[in-house]
Design an enzyme around this catalytic site. Structure first.
Site, PDB file in Angstrom:
ATOM      1  N   GLU A   9      -5.159   7.868   8.552  1.00 11.20           N
ATOM      2  CA  GLU A   9      -4.976   8.833   7.452  1.00 11.20           C
ATOM      3  C   GLU A   9      -3.478   9.146   7.334  1.00 11.20           C
ATOM      4  O   GLU A   9      -2.892   9.747   8.236  1.00 11.20           O
ATOM      5  CB  GLU A   9      -5.748  10.155   7.661  1.00 11.20           C
ATOM      6  CG  GLU A   9      -7.253  10.041   7.627  1.00 11.20           C
ATOM      7  CD  GLU A   9      -7.809   9.673   6.244  1.00 11.20           C
ATOM      8  OE1 GLU A   9      -7.143   9.935   5.234  1.00 11.20           O
ATOM      9  OE2 GLU A   9      -8.911   9.090   6.204  1.00 11.20           O
ATOM     10  N   SER A  10      -2.904   8.773   6.193  1.00 15.14           N
ATOM     11  CA  SER A  10      -1.442   8.814   6.063  1.00 15.14           C
ATOM     12  C   SER A  10      -0.825  10.192   6.339  1.00 15.14           C
ATOM     13  O   SER A  10       0.198  10.280   7.031  1.00 15.14           O
ATOM     14  CB  SER A  10      -1.027   8.323   4.678  1.00 15.14           C
ATOM     15  OG  SER A  10      -1.527   9.173   3.666  1.00 15.14           O
TER      16      SER A  10
ATOM     17  N   LYS B 169     -10.520  -8.312   6.307  1.00 15.20           N
ATOM     18  CA  LYS B 169     -10.025  -7.596   7.492  1.00 15.20           C
ATOM     19  C   LYS B 169     -10.459  -8.247   8.803  1.00 15.20           C
ATOM     20  O   LYS B 169     -11.638  -8.601   8.957  1.00 15.20           O
ATOM     21  CB  LYS B 169     -10.536  -6.158   7.461  1.00 15.20           C
ATOM     22  CG  LYS B 169      -9.946  -5.365   6.326  1.00 15.20           C
ATOM     23  CD  LYS B 169     -10.724  -4.078   6.082  1.00 15.20           C
ATOM     24  CE  LYS B 169     -10.232  -3.412   4.799  1.00 15.20           C
ATOM     25  NZ  LYS B 169     -11.134  -2.363   4.312  1.00 15.20           N
TER      26      LYS B 169
ATOM     27  N   CYS C  56       0.834  -1.208   0.000  1.00 14.05           N
ATOM     28  CA  CYS C  56       0.000   0.000   0.000  1.00 14.05           C
ATOM     29  C   CYS C  56       0.872   1.262   0.000  1.00 14.05           C
ATOM     30  O   CYS C  56       1.655   1.482   0.926  1.00 14.05           O
ATOM     31  CB  CYS C  56      -0.911   0.002   1.229  1.00 14.05           C
ATOM     32  SG  CYS C  56      -1.789   1.562   1.406  1.00 14.05           S
TER      33      CYS C  56
ATOM     34  N   VAL D 106      -5.612   1.042   5.879  1.00 21.75           N
ATOM     35  CA  VAL D 106      -4.256   1.268   6.381  1.00 21.75           C
ATOM     36  C   VAL D 106      -3.723   2.528   5.693  1.00 21.75           C
ATOM     37  O   VAL D 106      -4.212   2.865   4.617  1.00 21.75           O
ATOM     38  CB  VAL D 106      -3.322   0.071   6.090  1.00 21.75           C
ATOM     39  CG1 VAL D 106      -3.749  -1.150   6.867  1.00 21.75           C
ATOM     40  CG2 VAL D 106      -3.190  -0.217   4.604  1.00 21.75           C
TER      41      VAL D 106
END
Lengths: 239, 239
Positions: free
Chosen positions: A81-82, A55, A28, A68
């Protein structure tokens, strides 16, 4: 980091003392942003990989959206939230500040990230068919980064070493060669138009934090193909 | 703030010494976020309104996307994107910090803003027709905020006074009564389900910063209707 991805019926391993927990998926690009920040700042952490197609129930207690990346603190607090994770880590852990110190420069870099955020959407459209050809939009957005790097006249967007902007856009550049292999007729990047970005990409590959999660194009292609076939093989890198 | 909106052929007034310049549109909820932060922190600024249907050429030199809000500094630096502007102002001007001081709480509030960002899109779908009825999604997102306010047990999300989260979601709450007037059959909010949010909304209306830009539902409706008719009347409030 290359552990088996956990699905339904699995148990979440207990947290380790003095470490953050990063919930990730090995392929990802958004999760990779969190890896890069953790590795660049050398923040002690372990990684639990999530099987996104199946999941585990316990994961929704960490991130109600089930996506993720997410990070869990020893306190049990979770954030996701990246970009929010990236900003949090840079604010909380003062070692090797990744954002520019000057608030205007920091804001300008965040605007560039905002511009960049259209690229993944357009790459997705390119692969999945769309009425309008999104390649032109991708190239126009890349022009902005080529121009910016030329203006800054530094090795990295962040200066002599990579900063936040370098790391949060990197995951998609790591995948460019894989995109070219998967869709050579659609994904045509005129290399003479992006000289600076090409140099930057080669230099980024030598960065210590980038090296930790770096995956070769052929392996990315293997994952893409498994994903496209409807049976994503998350565990390609499990030994 | 209620000056005529400038279109093609206009001249950008010179910057004022010691003041930021906010480029706005009087009815834009995103621009209102920037107003609220500037007013809450009492940052000296002037306002230039942009006629979005007929943007002046000079505006693209400030924001290449041509959108509002944008702010211009005395140095000539410009930044745009409402949340980036809000964060920049809170970082640069230390008076009355709007973000929580605790980085985890700040991250959690930003996650809530991220959740909230789906609401404007769904409200737009509600008005412009869509295959799926987006009202359920809107209500589910509002549930999250009702629950959060109940958990926090404070008057505002930010505590005793409004904080960043309160201000950046406010513009859509200010418009709720207008939405109800414009589409009474579509925009049905069960009030007993959102008791805390209803109280919060009434209390927010009394806040000094909110009062500066507050527009009554009937005027919002007037603008909506002019916008829907294809001839947006930006200058309703010009005296």
């Amino acid at each position: 980091m290359n552990e088996k991805h956990l699905g339904k019926g699995s148990t979440n391993p207990p947290l380790s003392k003095g470490k953050l927990r990063l919930y990730s998926m090995r392929f990802c690009p958004y999760a990779q942003r969190a890896h890069l920040v953790l590795d660049a700042k050398k923040i002690p952490h372990d990684v639990v990989n999530i099987k996104l197609s199946d999941k585990p129930d316990w994961y929704f207690e960490r991130n109600p959206l089930g996506k993720v990346p997410a990070i869990e603190m020893e306190s049990g607090d979770c954030i996701y939230e990246s970009l929010i994770i990236a900003d949090y880590l840079d604010e909380k852990y003062p070692q090797r500040l990744l954002h520019p110190k000057d608030p205007i420069q920091k804001a300008k870099d965040r605007i560039l990230v905002e511009h960049f955020s259209k690229i993944p959407t357009n790459v997705y459209k390119l692969f999945h068919g769309s009425d309008i050809d999104p390649l032109d939009d991708i190239l126009t957005d890349l022009d902005l980064f080529e121009k910016e790097l030329t203006l800054r006249a530094t090795r990295f967007f962040g200066g002599d070493v990579p900063g936040m902007l370098d790391y949060v856009i990197w995951p998609w550049f790591e995948r460019i060669d894989a995109f070219k292999i998967v869709a050579p007729e659609k994904f045509v990047i005129p290399s003479e138009r992006y000289k600076k970005l090409k140099e930057w990409k080669e230099t980024m590959k030598e960065d210590d934090a980038v090296k930790v999660t770096y995956i070769k194009p052929e392996i990315h292609v293997q994952f893409f193909n498994s994903y496209k076939s409807g049976n994503a093989n998350y565990d390609i890198l499990v030994k």
